[in-house]
Design an enzyme around this catalytic site. Structure first.
Site, short mmCIF file in Angstrom:
data_model
loop_
_atom_site.label_atom_id
_atom_site.label_comp_id
_atom_site.label_asym_id
_atom_site.label_seq_id
_atom_site.Cartn_x
_atom_site.Cartn_y
_atom_site.Cartn_z
CG HIS A 95 -8.22 -3.62 7.57
ND1 HIS A 95 -8.11 -4.76 6.81
CD2 HIS A 95 -7.62 -2.65 6.84
CE1 HIS A 95 -7.47 -4.50 5.69
NE2 HIS A 95 -7.16 -3.22 5.69
CD GLU A 103 -3.04 -1.06 0.45
OE1 GLU A 103 -3.02 -0.20 -0.46
OE2 GLU A 103 -3.98 -1.83 0.65
CG HIS A 155 -9.16 -1.34 1.70
ND1 HIS A 155 -8.29 -0.81 0.78
CD2 HIS A 155 -8.38 -2.05 2.56
CE1 HIS A 155 -7.06 -1.20 1.05
NE2 HIS A 155 -7.09 -1.95 2.14
CG HIS A 194 -4.44 1.04 5.51
ND1 HIS A 194 -5.81 1.20 5.55
CD2 HIS A 194 -4.22 -0.13 4.85
CE1 HIS A 194 -6.38 0.18 4.94
NE2 HIS A 194 -5.44 -0.65 4.51
#
Length: 222
Positions: A99, A78, A160, A97
């Site tokens: 989740h 990423e 995502h 980043h």
């Protein structure tokens, strides 16, 4: 730029990776972390490694094209997204980043959490942006993120996960933690009959407070 030295930053990335993992904000090899070291040089987490079990030697130093500057360590897939954000936001020196389950649930639903219902989020997180879905790791995701990153420090990536950015790692981590808590509170409010929006005069006061506090640090515990 970061106030810490590169060796300190390596350890801080590992510590924050541990916090993300222990708080359930990422699992398996989910997520990635990066910092801006200097003009054209960055430090990031490696590909395919749990954020809960990083060591300073695992991290990857890269240039502005995402090319490793050290042998044997492959950067996160990423990293294009991170580099695009750094290009758009010279004030940003740290990106996370992850989740987070409840916030990512909103991303899967293509839904933004409400504005003007929770003072802390209105001051410290909003505006939150929703980025349309693009295959993870693809250059198109980096391109899709650009216009949203110009206007927001907190992004939900459709289908995502989430991205938080700030001037340093601690601040970016706080935003990620707060985002997940905020969405959990919103869901609890929905079960209690729905969050009620603040009246316009209260919104105006919070907006003034947001403008006053933006750029102010929030010290880490300990």
């Amino acid at each position: 730029m970061q106030s810490q030295q590169p060796d300190q930053l390596r350890q801080t990335i590992c510590d924050i990776g541990w916090r993300l993992w222990t708080r359930g904000l990422c699992s398996g090899s989910d997520g990635n972390i990066s910092v801006r070291l200097s003009e054209g040089e960055y430090l990031c987490t490696p590909s395919n490694r749990s954020k809960g079990f990083l060591s300073p030697g695992n991290l990857c130093r890269i240039d502005s094209a995402g090319r490793p500057l050290e042998r044997g360590i492959r950067p996160s897939s990423e990293i294009r997204m991170h580099l695009a954000i750094y290009e758009e936001r010279p004030d940003v020196s740290a990106i996370i980043h992850a989740h987070p389950p409840h916030a990512t649930g909103f991303a899967l639903a293509h839904r933004l959490p409400p504005h003007w219902v929770y003072a802390e989020a209105d001051v410290l997180l909003h505006p939150i942006a929703l980025v349309p879905y693009v295959t993870p790791g693809d250059q198109r995701l980096a391109d899709a993120v650009r216009p949203h990153a110009r206007k927001s420090d907190v992004l939900l990536l459709a289908n995502h996960g989430a991205v938080c950015m700030d001037a340093d790692l601690e601040q970016a981590y706080f935003k990620m933690e707060m985002l997940e808590t905020f969405v959990r509170i919103v869901l609890a409010a929905e079960g209690a009959g729905g969050a009620k929006q603040l009246v316009s005069s209260d919104q105006a006061e919070l907006l003034r407070l947001r403008q006053k506090l933006r750029g102010q640090r929030f010290d880490p515990p300990g």
